[in-house]
Each structure stands twice: as structure tokens, then as C-alpha cells.
Design a protein around this motif. Sequence first.
Motif, PDB file in Angstrom:
ATOM      1  N   ALA A   1       0.805  -1.227   0.000  1.00  0.00           N
ATOM      2  CA  ALA A   1       0.000   0.000   0.000  1.00  0.00           C
ATOM      3  C   ALA A   1       0.836   1.275   0.000  1.00  0.00           C
ATOM      4  O   ALA A   1       0.352   2.337   0.403  1.00  0.00           O
ATOM      5  CB  ALA A   1      -0.928  -0.003   1.216  1.00  0.00           C
ATOM      6  N   SER A   2       2.080   1.231  -0.470  1.00  0.00           N
ATOM      7  CA  SER A   2       2.935   2.420  -0.442  1.00  0.00           C
ATOM      8  C   SER A   2       2.411   3.547  -1.314  1.00  0.00           C
ATOM      9  O   SER A   2       2.592   4.727  -1.004  1.00  0.00           O
ATOM     10  CB  SER A   2       4.361   2.050  -0.882  1.00  0.00           C
ATOM     11  OG  SER A   2       5.073   1.452   0.178  1.00  0.00           O
ATOM     12  N   LEU A   3       1.763   3.208  -2.414  1.00  0.00           N
ATOM     13  CA  LEU A   3       1.220   4.249  -3.287  1.00  0.00           C
ATOM     14  C   LEU A   3       0.173   5.073  -2.557  1.00  0.00           C
ATOM     15  O   LEU A   3       0.179   6.315  -2.612  1.00  0.00           O
ATOM     16  CB  LEU A   3       0.625   3.623  -4.551  1.00  0.00           C
ATOM     17  CG  LEU A   3       0.005   4.611  -5.550  1.00  0.00           C
ATOM     18  CD1 LEU A   3       1.041   5.630  -6.007  1.00  0.00           C
ATOM     19  CD2 LEU A   3      -0.582   3.866  -6.740  1.00  0.00           C
TER      20      LEU A   3
ATOM     21  N   ARG B   1      -1.275  10.053   0.450  1.00  0.00           N
ATOM     22  CA  ARG B   1      -1.780  10.688   1.674  1.00  0.00           C
ATOM     23  C   ARG B   1      -0.813  11.741   2.202  1.00  0.00           C
ATOM     24  O   ARG B   1      -1.229  12.835   2.597  1.00  0.00           O
ATOM     25  CB  ARG B   1      -2.050   9.615   2.733  1.00  0.00           C
ATOM     26  CG  ARG B   1      -2.727  10.187   3.980  1.00  0.00           C
ATOM     27  CD  ARG B   1      -3.133   9.111   4.961  1.00  0.00           C
ATOM     28  NE  ARG B   1      -1.985   8.515   5.633  1.00  0.00           N
ATOM     29  CZ  ARG B   1      -1.593   7.254   5.471  1.00  0.00           C
ATOM     30  NH1 ARG B   1      -2.253   6.448   4.653  1.00  0.00           N
ATOM     31  NH2 ARG B   1      -0.551   6.774   6.122  1.00  0.00           N
ATOM     32  N   TYR B   2       0.474  11.410   2.199  1.00  0.00           N
ATOM     33  CA  TYR B   2       1.470  12.379   2.655  1.00  0.00           C
ATOM     34  C   TYR B   2       1.528  13.582   1.714  1.00  0.00           C
ATOM     35  O   TYR B   2       1.679  14.729   2.159  1.00  0.00           O
ATOM     36  CB  TYR B   2       2.850  11.727   2.737  1.00  0.00           C
ATOM     37  CG  TYR B   2       3.013  10.765   3.896  1.00  0.00           C
ATOM     38  CD1 TYR B   2       2.437  11.020   5.136  1.00  0.00           C
ATOM     39  CD2 TYR B   2       3.770   9.597   3.748  1.00  0.00           C
ATOM     40  CE1 TYR B   2       2.587  10.141   6.183  1.00  0.00           C
ATOM     41  CE2 TYR B   2       3.930   8.705   4.801  1.00  0.00           C
ATOM     42  CZ  TYR B   2       3.335   8.982   6.013  1.00  0.00           C
ATOM     43  OH  TYR B   2       3.492   8.107   7.060  1.00  0.00           O
TER      44      TYR B   2
ATOM     45  N   GLY C   1       1.149  18.223   2.167  1.00  0.00           N
ATOM     46  CA  GLY C   1       2.163  19.248   1.879  1.00  0.00           C
ATOM     47  C   GLY C   1       3.554  18.671   1.696  1.00  0.00           C
ATOM     48  O   GLY C   1       3.831  17.524   2.052  1.00  0.00           O
ATOM     49  N   TRP C   2       4.435  19.507   1.153  1.00  0.00           N
ATOM     50  CA  TRP C   2       5.794  19.060   0.827  1.00  0.00           C
ATOM     51  C   TRP C   2       6.613  18.719   2.057  1.00  0.00           C
ATOM     52  O   TRP C   2       7.408  17.787   2.034  1.00  0.00           O
ATOM     53  CB  TRP C   2       6.504  20.138   0.010  1.00  0.00           C
ATOM     54  CG  TRP C   2       6.065  20.170  -1.418  1.00  0.00           C
ATOM     55  CD1 TRP C   2       5.211  21.073  -2.002  1.00  0.00           C
ATOM     56  CD2 TRP C   2       6.423  19.244  -2.437  1.00  0.00           C
ATOM     57  NE1 TRP C   2       5.017  20.759  -3.317  1.00  0.00           N
ATOM     58  CE2 TRP C   2       5.756  19.644  -3.630  1.00  0.00           C
ATOM     59  CE3 TRP C   2       7.242  18.116  -2.474  1.00  0.00           C
ATOM     60  CZ2 TRP C   2       5.884  18.959  -4.826  1.00  0.00           C
ATOM     61  CZ3 TRP C   2       7.376  17.431  -3.669  1.00  0.00           C
ATOM     62  CH2 TRP C   2       6.700  17.844  -4.833  1.00  0.00           C
TER      63      TRP C   2
ATOM     64  N   ASN D   1       8.767  12.099   5.534  1.00  0.00           N
ATOM     65  CA  ASN D   1       8.203  10.764   5.757  1.00  0.00           C
ATOM     66  C   ASN D   1       8.723   9.744   4.741  1.00  0.00           C
ATOM     67  O   ASN D   1       7.966   8.910   4.249  1.00  0.00           O
ATOM     68  CB  ASN D   1       6.672  10.826   5.746  1.00  0.00           C
ATOM     69  CG  ASN D   1       6.109  11.333   7.057  1.00  0.00           C
ATOM     70  OD1 ASN D   1       5.981  10.584   8.027  1.00  0.00           O
ATOM     71  ND2 ASN D   1       5.793  12.619   7.106  1.00  0.00           N
ATOM     72  N   GLU D   2      10.004   9.866   4.422  1.00  0.00           N
ATOM     73  CA  GLU D   2      10.752   8.848   3.673  1.00  0.00           C
ATOM     74  C   GLU D   2      10.118   8.472   2.338  1.00  0.00           C
ATOM     75  O   GLU D   2       9.771   7.317   2.086  1.00  0.00           O
ATOM     76  CB  GLU D   2      10.923   7.604   4.562  1.00  0.00           C
ATOM     77  CG  GLU D   2      11.701   7.934   5.820  1.00  0.00           C
ATOM     78  CD  GLU D   2      11.304   7.096   7.033  1.00  0.00           C
ATOM     79  OE1 GLU D   2      10.230   6.471   6.992  1.00  0.00           O
ATOM     80  OE2 GLU D   2      12.070   7.078   8.000  1.00  0.00           O
TER      81      GLU D   2
END
Length: 327
Positions: A54-56, A61-62, A66-67, A73-74
Amino acid sequence: MQEALISLQQGAFEDKGNRKFITIVFAFAYAAVLTSLPLMQFKDRANYLTYASASLQILQRYAQQGWVVLLTNEPLWLLANIGLRQLLPPEGVLRAVIFLPALLFSLLMLRSNPRNFIWVILFLLVPQVLKNHITHLRQGFAIALFLTGWFSRRRACRLIFFSMAPFIHSSFFFVLGLMVLTSALRCLRLAAVLRIVTFAIAGVLVALGLPWMATHIGARQFQEYTFAPGDISGLGFLFWSSILLLMLLQPKRYLRQHVFELGTIVFYLSMYLFNEISARIFENILPLVLLAGLRLGEPNRRLFLTCILAYATLTWGQRLLGPGPAF
């Protein structure tokens, strides 16, 4: 014990071709054994499977927050999982992020000091090193990339791999900060005592500033920590203080060559009583600290190796005989 290891090492490495072959074989065996261990019997493996599948969604979400949140968050860790997921099922992705960093890490370590091949093998089996390829897989991945830059002779490659590491594991932002501080101290040509004081002050300031960073940056990792020393015995502090003393007793040339490694120990010790994050930062540089110990002059080198051997044995004993899992 040390004489027996030296004799074994000399016998195995009389021929350069034989040395390269043994290095490659051991590195592949090291990575293969770690990869073949039961996949779900270690801490945090369920979380790593979540990343694999579920990394995508996590990355999206991150990005919506915002940037700053995205970059702290790696994101490269998430992108690596996304890329591997295109080729492998989630279980295969998890095995890949065990095998590839462990292979690269062991190759780099063994090739860095072939004259001390047997000792480097023992370093690879020290629990604090080994766990980065068993439980702290993301950190092990970042360490492998960082060491690739460290041992590279090309400035561009060094900068690229150093820059990638904190976006795999955010603790490397502190490592890069220590590298910048090291460069500044070298330019200023400060005495060894002043360098130690500077690193100690930096450690205290970072420790005091971490709660503020946790509140304002929004990095996921800060949610895992209480910013308290936790259950510490003080043995780690005494042990690494002793190692630091052995290194500080070396000639000025050694102290100049290993400012970064020495500074990292001081940084770790100055944060030790404040919070538990200090250990995670120090583990990033521990392989380089161990390699620096091999360059000590006698009798400090012999004392260093004896201490590391005793430390590893004691740690293994506590892990294997303790009530919980070894890793």
C-alpha cells in the motif's frame, strides 16, 4: 583468540582472486540466510508488508498534507516499495528489501578492509548491526546507500547517495548534519578537546529540540518515541565511553582522520540520558566506528577488539536467553 583469527585470515587471503571470490560468496550467503528466515516471525514485519502492498496510497496521503510532510516521511522508501511491487508480490517485495541491502552492505564492509576480513565478518554478526537487516529493514536499506556514498571515490556519487539516505530513513538527516559539522570543524582546525565539546553541545541541543520538531514537522517517526531515556542501565554509556577513550588516546593523525566517527560517539553519549532516539542515530554510523577501531595502534587495537567481542557475546547471550524474541 585474536592470533587464531589472524592466522585463519592470512591463510584464506594469500591470493587476491581467492579473496574476491570468498568476499562475494560470503556476502551472498549473508544476504541469503537473512532472507530465508521465517518471514513473519520478527518485529514489524506486518508493517513492512503494509508498505509493500500500500505504499502508493501512503505516498498520496502524505503528498496531500504538503511538501514538508512528504519529504520528512521517507518518500524514497515508499517509491522503492512501489517500484518493487510492479515486479513482485508483497512477500517478494519484503524479501527483496531484506536481501538487496544486506548484500550491498556486507560487500561494502568486507571490501573496505580485506586485511581484517575475519574481524569484519564478526562485525556483521554483532546484534546491533545485524538487526538492521532483520527488524529495522528501512534503516538497513538507508545504511547500505549511505555506505555506498561513503566508499565512493566520485564526489557526485557520494553526494547522490548521501542525499538519498534520509529519504529512506529520516534519522540520516541528523547524520548529514553531523557530516556538515565535521567539515566545519576541520576547516576551523580546532583542537580535539574543542571538537569533543562542540559535538557534545550539538547532541544536547538536538535532544532538547526533538520534542519541538515532533510537534511542528509532522514526521511519522516522531510518533513512535516518548523523548525520554526509557529503561537504560548505563552499561551502554560506560562501554562506548571506554571505546571513545581508547580512540582519543591515539596520535593526532588518527584523531584528524576519524573526526566524524569520534564525533558521532560523543553526540550519542551526550544524548544518551535524554531520549531513545540517540541509539537509532548512532547505529547508522556504528559500522564506520567499528572499522575505525581496526585502525587503532597497539595495544589499543587489541583492547578494542576484545571489548567488541565481549560486548557482542554478552548481547547475544541476553537476546538468546532472555524471555522475548532475539530480534
